[in-house]
Enzyme design. Structure first.
Site, PDB file in Angstrom:
ATOM      1  N   ASP A  92      20.700  20.524 -22.737  1.00 19.54           N
ATOM      2  CA  ASP A  92      21.663  19.517 -22.295  1.00 19.54           C
ATOM      3  C   ASP A  92      22.833  19.469 -23.279  1.00 19.54           C
ATOM      4  O   ASP A  92      22.627  19.211 -24.458  1.00 19.54           O
ATOM      5  CB  ASP A  92      20.951  18.155 -22.228  1.00 19.54           C
ATOM      6  N   ASP A 104      23.385  13.485 -21.378  1.00 16.78           N
ATOM      7  CA  ASP A 104      22.888  12.626 -20.280  1.00 16.78           C
ATOM      8  C   ASP A 104      21.397  12.855 -20.015  1.00 16.78           C
ATOM      9  O   ASP A 104      20.830  12.297 -19.079  1.00 16.78           O
ATOM     10  CB  ASP A 104      23.722  12.827 -19.004  1.00 16.78           C
ATOM     11  N   ASP A 127      19.315  31.743  -7.023  1.00 16.95           N
ATOM     12  CA  ASP A 127      18.282  31.315  -6.093  1.00 16.95           C
ATOM     13  C   ASP A 127      18.904  31.120  -4.715  1.00 16.95           C
ATOM     14  O   ASP A 127      19.981  30.535  -4.600  1.00 16.95           O
ATOM     15  CB  ASP A 127      17.685  29.990  -6.585  1.00 16.95           C
ATOM     16  N   ASP A 179      13.882  31.844  -1.835  1.00 14.44           N
ATOM     17  CA  ASP A 179      12.899  30.782  -1.754  1.00 14.44           C
ATOM     18  C   ASP A 179      12.112  30.822  -0.435  1.00 14.44           C
ATOM     19  O   ASP A 179      12.715  30.918   0.635  1.00 14.44           O
ATOM     20  CB  ASP A 179      13.663  29.451  -1.853  1.00 14.44           C
ATOM     21  N   GLU A 197      10.207  35.077  -2.517  1.00 13.66           N
ATOM     22  CA  GLU A 197       9.026  34.252  -2.795  1.00 13.66           C
ATOM     23  C   GLU A 197       8.308  34.068  -1.464  1.00 13.66           C
ATOM     24  O   GLU A 197       8.905  33.592  -0.500  1.00 13.66           O
ATOM     25  CB  GLU A 197       9.438  32.893  -3.359  1.00 13.66           C
ATOM     26  N   HIS A 220       8.682  27.654 -12.352  1.00 14.20           N
ATOM     27  CA  HIS A 220       8.895  26.195 -12.349  1.00 14.20           C
ATOM     28  C   HIS A 220       7.891  25.460 -11.462  1.00 14.20           C
ATOM     29  O   HIS A 220       7.935  24.238 -11.404  1.00 14.20           O
ATOM     30  CB  HIS A 220      10.318  25.917 -11.889  1.00 14.20           C
ATOM     31  N   ASP A 221       7.048  26.175 -10.728  1.00 15.14           N
ATOM     32  CA  ASP A 221       6.054  25.535  -9.854  1.00 15.14           C
ATOM     33  C   ASP A 221       4.635  25.640 -10.401  1.00 15.14           C
ATOM     34  O   ASP A 221       3.711  25.039  -9.837  1.00 15.14           O
ATOM     35  CB  ASP A 221       6.045  26.215  -8.474  1.00 15.14           C
TER      36      ASP A 221
HETATM   37  C1  GLC Z   1       9.641  27.022  -3.465  1.00 15.70           C
HETATM   38  C2  GLC Z   1      10.205  26.540  -4.771  1.00 15.70           C
HETATM   39  C3  GLC Z   1       9.757  25.137  -5.002  1.00 15.70           C
HETATM   40  C4  GLC Z   1      10.295  24.279  -3.880  1.00 15.70           C
HETATM   41  C5  GLC Z   1       9.898  24.832  -2.515  1.00 15.70           C
HETATM   42  C6  GLC Z   1      10.742  24.230  -1.444  1.00 15.70           C
HETATM   43  O1  GLC Z   1       8.273  27.132  -3.476  1.00 15.70           O
HETATM   44  O2  GLC Z   1       9.853  27.409  -5.795  1.00 15.70           O
HETATM   45  O3  GLC Z   1      10.144  24.635  -6.246  1.00 15.70           O
HETATM   46  O4  GLC Z   1       9.802  22.974  -4.004  1.00 15.70           O
HETATM   47  O5  GLC Z   1      10.094  26.213  -2.432  1.00 15.70           O
HETATM   48  O6  GLC Z   1      12.062  24.673  -1.551  1.00 15.70           O
END
Ligand code: GLC
Length: 571
Positions: A35, A39, A112, A212, A266, A338-339
């Site tokens: 950051d 904020d 992304d 995604d 993904e 991140h998931d």
């Molecule tokens: C993918 C992303 C995830 C998101 C989901 C819906 O799995 O990695 O973070 O919540 O898609 O967009």
């Protein structure tokens, strides 16, 4: 070690070489990286300030999670404007500066692409719900069925996949949060708009897309009910749907094929067979993320559970994907994103053997063929955090699940679900990056949007500059891939499929006439006890390239210390 330059020693023909196969990708989650303005929310200038850390690791590509304008219900996966930068993250000029700075350091930038759904705040949805003729068919709208939702499909985050909209007096489909309505890909205007947006970003000079939940775009005609007993009810009606490959082929033909880029999809519930279709020799994409190795620690099939995992199963999955894509396709290798919870807390030992198990897990990921993706903080051996009460959770998925579990009547308090929710919550991956031992780990001068992990005084980038840190080890692993083609292009052989605690495998690169050009052996002790390995190959004349214990020469002993990893070059 050989010091022959890669270009002359290898038997990989130039035609088969591709930069994205030889790359290591580093994933940045902008909200939690750095950051710059106090904020408490990470931003693009913050990323620019910290780019040298990423470049110093030796990675080639950065994948940036969504930075587009968004109400941030799902931290940017709910996009309200595909062509602008989220105001908390900076401006388009900041983003352009980032791209320039990434390129200046000889790295590439992958963005992304979130096009299964938008945010409800997107202008398309606002116009669609009002019945604007140009946009009325942009989303998937249906009438109620006997006063309830049009079918039994569930949202991945729990509850029905349908939400009633009063303005339009109809239900819209949302496979994720109700603020994320699914786009109607059967409508050619939707496809054209998305393709146009993709070209717009590519013309700005980006180097690829991470796509995604991209295999969910096509829904079965008529939207029939799904099997009510499935883990994700409805999924067989929208995973790899009937027009899925057509959509991606059109995307490839009209957009992707004009650029030299990296594309990775993904893909929930992906099988090897489907991966070959999507990302095989003539497939539209370069590679895909599957999830099979991220479910080993479920109790059965249930995501919100914690069970014991076993190493032979991990090896079986690894082998199946290597063999399945050996002649057709390419693997994307990852532990974290991140998931996912932090891998040391899942498959390693975050307490007693944090450094050893983090480096061992890194070895497993970075000494096999495929393109590895390192998630921010993984190179520090960051661990899961502590979640003491329901309010401390920020993730829309974890919060919803907690509510549902408590409402189910089976549990009385957060404490009873804390073990599972705390272990599985996506918040674990999203705690701020740990830069140093100052307040909030140097992430912000303000109050961070999510608290810093309590171990930041020990685990941080500044302290990792000294000694035999996880970070230094990652750097060495990445260097090995740059130096030896066998780790990138070699074929993978599992020498000990059934061993409960050890993994031993080779990566072999052959000349066209079958002679071995390079052969690497990795031996990994996935346990907290000393283990003796019987490697069915001689170590005579082998070179020890790397170990996470202090061994500077080939050690005759075949005993491996807890979480010890050794990487050899065989004669
Ligand atoms: C993918 C992303 C995830 C998101 C989901 C819906 O799995 O990695 O973070 O919540 O898609 O967009």
């Amino acid at each position: 070690m050989t010091d022959t330059p890669r270009q002359t020693s290898h038997p990989v023909p130039d035609a088969e070489r591709t930069w994205w196969k030889e790359s290591v990708v580093y994933q940045i989650y902008p909200r939690s990286f750095a950051d710059s303005d106090g904020d408490g929310i990470g931003d693009i200038p913050g990323i620019i300030d910290r780019l040298d850390h990423v470049a110093d690791l030796g990675v080639d590509v950065i994948w940036l999670n969504p930075v587009y304008e968004s109400p941030q219900r799902d931290n940017g996966y709910d996009i309200s404007d595909y062509r602008s930068i989220h105001h908390e993250y900076g401006t388009m000029a900041d983003w352009e500066e980032l791209l320039a700075q990434v390129h200046e350091r000889d790295m590439r930038l992958v963005m992304d692409l979130v096009v299964n759904h938008t945010s409800v705040d997107h202008e398309w949805f606002q116009r669609s719900r009002r019945g604007d003729p140009e946009y009325e068919d942009y989303y998937i709208w249906r009438e109620a069925r006997s006063d309830g939702p049009p079918n039994n499909w569930e949202s991945f985050f729990g509850g029905s996949a349908w939400a009633y909209d009063e303005v339009r007096d109809a239900y819209y489909l949302h496979l994720y949060d109700e603020s994320q309505p699914d786009l109607n890909w059967r409508n050619p205007a939707v496809r054209e708009d998305i393709f146009e947006t993709m070209r717009w970003w590519l013309e700005k000079g980006i180097d690829g897309f991470r796509m995604d939940v991209i295999n969910l775009l096509s829904k079965a005609p008529g939207l029939p009910d799904g099997d009510p007993d499935a883990d994700w009810v409805g999924s067989e009606q929208f995973v790899d749907g009937p027009w899925m490959l057509d959509y991606l082929e059109a995307m490839d033909e009209q957009v992707l094929s004009d650029y030299d880029i990296l594309t990775v999809g993904e893909m929930p519930q992906l099988s090897v067979e489907k991966a070959r279709e999507y990302a095989g020799e003539d497939g539209p994409l370069d590679m895909a993320f599957h999830f099979q190795h991220t479910k080993l620690d479920y109790d059965g099939d249930e995501r919100w559970s914690v069970g014991d995992w076993d190493l032979p199963e991990l090896k079986e999955i690894t082998r199946r994907w290597h063999d399945g894509l050996a002649d057709e396709g390419w693997n994307a290798l990852y532990w974290e994103n991140h998931d996912q919870p932090r891998v040391v807390s899942r498959y390693g030992d975050p307490e007693e053997y944090r450094r050893e198990s983090a480096t061992l897990l890194g070895t497993f990921m970075l000494t096999r063929s495929g393109t590895p993706y390192v998630y921010q903080g993984q190179e520090l051996g960051m661990t899961n955090a502590q979640w003491d009460d329901a309010e401390s959770l920020a993730d829309v998925d974890a919060r919803r699940t907690t509510e549902e579990l408590l409402e189910s009547g089976e549990y009385d308090s957060f404490e009873e679900v804390a073990d599972v929710v705390g272990y599985r919550s996506r918040d674990n991956a999203r705690t701020p990056m740990q830069w140093d031992d100052s307040d909030h780990a140097g992430f912000t001068d303000g109050e961070p949007w999510l608290p810093v992990n309590a171990n930041y005084e020990q685990v941080n980038v500044a302290s990792a500059r000294e000694g035999d840190s996880v970070t230094a080890y990652y750097r060495s692993l990445i260097d090995l891939r740059t130096e030896y083609d066998a780790f990138v292009y070699g074929s993978y052989d599992d020498l000990h499929p059934d061993h409960e605690r050890l993994a031993a495998y080779t990566q072999t690169l052959e000349h066209p006439d079958g002679r071995v050009s390079e052969r690497m052996l990795s031996v990994l002790n996935f346990s907290d006890t000393t283990a003796t390995v019987d490697v069915p190959t001689t170590l005579d004349g082998a070179d020890l390239l790397l170990s996470n214990y202090d061994r500077d020469a080939i050690s005759p002993t075949r005993d491996h210390e807890p979480y010890e990893a050794r990487v050899y070059q065989l004669e």
